[in-house]
Design a protein around this motif. Structure first.
Motif, PDB file in Angstrom:
ATOM      1  N   ARG A 321       0.922  -1.154  -0.067  1.00 29.22           N
ATOM      2  CA  ARG A 321      -0.030  -0.168  -0.146  1.00 29.22           C
ATOM      3  C   ARG A 321       0.917   1.400   0.115  1.00 29.22           C
ATOM      4  O   ARG A 321       0.542   2.100  -0.709  1.00 29.22           O
ATOM      5  CB  ARG A 321      -1.087   0.161   1.151  1.00 29.22           C
ATOM      6  N   GLU A 322       1.816   1.140   0.766  1.00 29.69           N
ATOM      7  CA  GLU A 322       2.764   2.350   0.583  1.00 29.69           C
ATOM      8  C   GLU A 322       3.544   2.543  -0.605  1.00 29.69           C
ATOM      9  O   GLU A 322       3.670   3.819  -1.148  1.00 29.69           O
ATOM     10  CB  GLU A 322       3.790   2.229   2.168  1.00 29.69           C
ATOM     11  N   LEU A 323       3.946   1.457  -1.319  1.00 31.52           N
ATOM     12  CA  LEU A 323       4.658   1.375  -2.287  1.00 31.52           C
ATOM     13  C   LEU A 323       3.708   2.138  -3.420  1.00 31.52           C
ATOM     14  O   LEU A 323       4.065   2.977  -4.235  1.00 31.52           O
ATOM     15  CB  LEU A 323       5.305   0.388  -2.577  1.00 31.52           C
ATOM     16  N   GLY A 324       2.528   1.768  -3.153  1.00 30.74           N
ATOM     17  CA  GLY A 324       1.422   2.292  -4.270  1.00 30.74           C
ATOM     18  C   GLY A 324       1.340   3.725  -4.077  1.00 30.74           C
ATOM     19  O   GLY A 324       1.059   4.184  -5.339  1.00 30.74           O
ATOM     20  N   GLU A 325       1.494   4.093  -2.918  1.00 27.74           N
ATOM     21  CA  GLU A 325       1.365   5.685  -2.898  1.00 27.74           C
ATOM     22  C   GLU A 325       2.416   6.358  -3.299  1.00 27.74           C
ATOM     23  O   GLU A 325       2.328   7.380  -3.840  1.00 27.74           O
ATOM     24  CB  GLU A 325       0.935   5.873  -1.348  1.00 27.74           C
ATOM     25  N   VAL A 326       3.676   5.986  -2.924  1.00 31.56           N
ATOM     26  CA  VAL A 326       4.794   6.448  -3.782  1.00 31.56           C
ATOM     27  C   VAL A 326       4.589   6.561  -4.990  1.00 31.56           C
ATOM     28  O   VAL A 326       5.023   7.619  -5.594  1.00 31.56           O
ATOM     29  CB  VAL A 326       5.865   5.482  -3.318  1.00 31.56           C
ATOM     30  N   LYS A 327       4.366   5.290  -5.695  1.00 32.44           N
ATOM     31  CA  LYS A 327       4.388   5.254  -7.169  1.00 32.44           C
ATOM     32  C   LYS A 327       3.077   6.420  -7.682  1.00 32.44           C
ATOM     33  O   LYS A 327       3.459   6.926  -8.882  1.00 32.44           O
ATOM     34  CB  LYS A 327       3.904   3.910  -7.650  1.00 32.44           C
ATOM     35  N   ARG A 328       2.027   6.470  -7.038  1.00 36.98           N
ATOM     36  CA  ARG A 328       1.097   7.321  -7.419  1.00 36.98           C
ATOM     37  C   ARG A 328       1.702   9.016  -7.562  1.00 36.98           C
ATOM     38  O   ARG A 328       1.405   9.839  -8.398  1.00 36.98           O
ATOM     39  CB  ARG A 328      -0.184   7.530  -6.230  1.00 36.98           C
ATOM     40  N   HIS A 329       2.465   9.196  -6.597  1.00 33.15           N
ATOM     41  CA  HIS A 329       3.150  10.506  -6.725  1.00 33.15           C
ATOM     42  C   HIS A 329       4.385  10.804  -7.519  1.00 33.15           C
ATOM     43  O   HIS A 329       4.567  11.774  -8.402  1.00 33.15           O
ATOM     44  CB  HIS A 329       3.836  11.212  -5.070  1.00 33.15           C
ATOM     45  N   VAL A 330       5.249   9.526  -7.532  1.00 39.55           N
ATOM     46  CA  VAL A 330       6.284   9.669  -8.379  1.00 39.55           C
ATOM     47  C   VAL A 330       6.067   9.581  -9.865  1.00 39.55           C
ATOM     48  O   VAL A 330       6.866   9.975 -10.811  1.00 39.55           O
ATOM     49  CB  VAL A 330       7.380   8.469  -7.802  1.00 39.55           C
ATOM     50  N   SER A 331       5.254   8.697  -9.955  1.00 37.22           N
ATOM     51  CA  SER A 331       4.805   8.505 -11.643  1.00 37.22           C
ATOM     52  C   SER A 331       4.353   9.840 -12.447  1.00 37.22           C
ATOM     53  O   SER A 331       4.574   9.952 -13.431  1.00 37.22           O
ATOM     54  CB  SER A 331       3.826   7.261 -11.757  1.00 37.22           C
ATOM     55  N   LYS A 332       4.049  10.913 -11.835  1.00 42.56           N
ATOM     56  CA  LYS A 332       3.830  12.158 -12.291  1.00 42.56           C
ATOM     57  C   LYS A 332       5.221  12.870 -12.871  1.00 42.56           C
ATOM     58  O   LYS A 332       4.915  13.691 -13.566  1.00 42.56           O
ATOM     59  CB  LYS A 332       3.134  13.006 -11.150  1.00 42.56           C
ATOM     60  N   HIS A 333       6.199  12.131 -12.365  1.00 42.22           N
ATOM     61  CA  HIS A 333       7.302  12.922 -12.723  1.00 42.22           C
ATOM     62  C   HIS A 333       8.253  11.896 -13.574  1.00 42.22           C
ATOM     63  O   HIS A 333       9.380  12.231 -14.230  1.00 42.22           O
ATOM     64  CB  HIS A 333       7.965  13.687 -11.547  1.00 42.22           C
ATOM     65  N   TRP A 334       8.322  10.681 -13.290  1.00 43.21           N
ATOM     66  CA  TRP A 334       9.189   9.691 -13.796  1.00 43.21           C
ATOM     67  C   TRP A 334       8.315   8.329 -14.305  1.00 43.21           C
ATOM     68  O   TRP A 334       7.167   8.064 -13.756  1.00 43.21           O
ATOM     69  CB  TRP A 334      10.010   9.016 -12.532  1.00 43.21           C
ATOM     70  N   ARG A 335       8.827   7.678 -15.313  1.00 39.18           N
ATOM     71  CA  ARG A 335       8.295   6.530 -15.615  1.00 39.18           C
ATOM     72  C   ARG A 335       8.724   5.447 -14.974  1.00 39.18           C
ATOM     73  O   ARG A 335       9.618   5.103 -14.698  1.00 39.18           O
ATOM     74  CB  ARG A 335       8.698   6.313 -17.340  1.00 39.18           C
ATOM     75  N   LEU A 336       7.599   4.868 -14.495  1.00 35.65           N
ATOM     76  CA  LEU A 336       7.959   3.423 -13.515  1.00 35.65           C
ATOM     77  C   LEU A 336       7.349   2.254 -14.057  1.00 35.65           C
ATOM     78  O   LEU A 336       6.263   2.129 -14.960  1.00 35.65           O
ATOM     79  CB  LEU A 336       7.278   3.805 -12.161  1.00 35.65           C
TER      80      LEU A 336
END
Length: 336
Positions: A321-336
């Motif tokens: 769940r935490e990693l999903g939240e990280v990805k939600r914010h980070v993916s606005k700026h980086w391709r994951l």
């Protein structure tokens, strides 16, 4: 791999029993000796106080220098200054700047630590400076400038580094025990940077008792793709061994295997990498971790000397769940 050390770094002495004490470096040096590393003394740079002012306000610098004229002084309940603190801290900054100039992969076995120190000492909402005096990692990043990545794998969020670099387009990635459960209480995924620094601040909070398996997923799914896209010219690793399951000041579940997984990913980029000692308070882990790091760098050996840890199912659910939240914010700026 060269290890930079001087007895000067042991002059930063606590006035009472304290986890961040000079003998931490004895453990690091034992590990370096076991791995056959060459130890080299740093030089004191004449421009060191100008370097410190890259990250800290002059008033704070002068405050610390005044305290160093006393035998001992307290900045706060966690953070002390002794008569040798300024010499030690200044030499650590000198060592960082010379390592940046040299463009080598090196371990800086220095004290005092720095990643909790912000512009004027206490950073963001932290109650104390967390043992830190000057932010050596942030100073190194600002000294080098464009193309620097700071990867912070200490168990505590590097709130000082975040504060100093927050509006800069210099990459800062931090893995740390979840801020709701540990000092300094910052480092949430939505803290992504501001102005031209937006997107360059990446926080990966981890639930307590996260093991090597989950940590490897965070490295593979977030850290590795971001580093490859950023393509740094040089990497500074804020190396705290306190996410290890045997550290007395935190509650994580990593073994040295988890650290080697992250470090191996960084080394595969084939960029000059400066490993800067931050936290880590179990002396045996400091020794064994240092030896394992050097063997990985010099020989490609990934043997940690202990079995990898696995994350409990309930902890793993929270981790995802935490990693999903990280990805939600980070993916606005980086391709994951």
């Amino acid at each position: 791999m060269k290890v930079v050390f001087s007895p000067v770094f042991k002059l930063h002495k606590p006035p009472y029993s304290h986890p961040e004490a000079p003998d931490r470096l004895d453990a690091v040096l034992k590990g370096a000796e076991e791995a056959g590393a060459a130890v080299q003394a740093p030089r004191a740079r004449e421009d060191v106080w100008n370097l410190v002012s890259l990250a800290h306000e002059r008033g704070y610098i002068e405050f610390v220098r005044r305290l160093c004229k006393e035998d001992y002084a307290q900045i706060d309940g966690d953070t002390y200054v002794s008569s040798g603190t300024c010499e030690a801290a200044a030499l650590a900054v000198s060592a960082m700047a010379d390592a940046v100039d040299a463009g080598e992969t090196v371990l800086l076995a220095v004290r005092p630590p720095g990643h909790h120190a912000g512009f004027v000492g206490r950073a963001l909402t932290a109650p104390t400076q967390g043992f830190c005096i000057f932010n050596t990692a942030a100073i190194g990043a600002l000294y080098k400038g464009e193309g620097v990545a700071v990867v912070d794998i200490d168990v505590h969020h590097g709130n000082g580094t975040q504060e100093i670099l927050y509006d800069k387009d210099l990459l800062y990635i931090s893995t740390h025990q979840h801020p709701a459960t540990l000092y300094p209480g910052t480092g949430y995924p939505d803290e992504v940077g501001t102005s031209k620094g937006e997107g360059f601040n990446v926080n990966i909070p981890l639930p307590p008792l996260t093991g090597d398996d989950a940590y490897a997923e965070a490295v593979e799914e977030v850290i590795e793709p971001i580093l490859r896209q950023y393509d740094p010219k040089i990497i500074i690793v804020s190396l705290g061994w306190d996410a290890h399951r045997d550290d007395p000041l935190a509650n994580m579940g990593l073994t040295i295997n988890g650290y080697l997984r992250a470090i191996s990913t960084i080394l595969k980029l084939q960029k000059p990498t400066i490993f800067l000692l931050e936290g880590g308070y179990n002396r045996d882990v400091l020794r064994r971790g240092t030896a394992a790091l050097i063997r990985l760098v010099d020989k490609g050996e990934e043997a940690a000397g202990e079995a990898p840890s696995k994350t409990d199912a309930k902890v793993y659910e929270r981790f995802r769940r935490e990693l999903g939240e990280v990805k939600r914010h980070v993916s606005k700026h980086w391709r994951l």
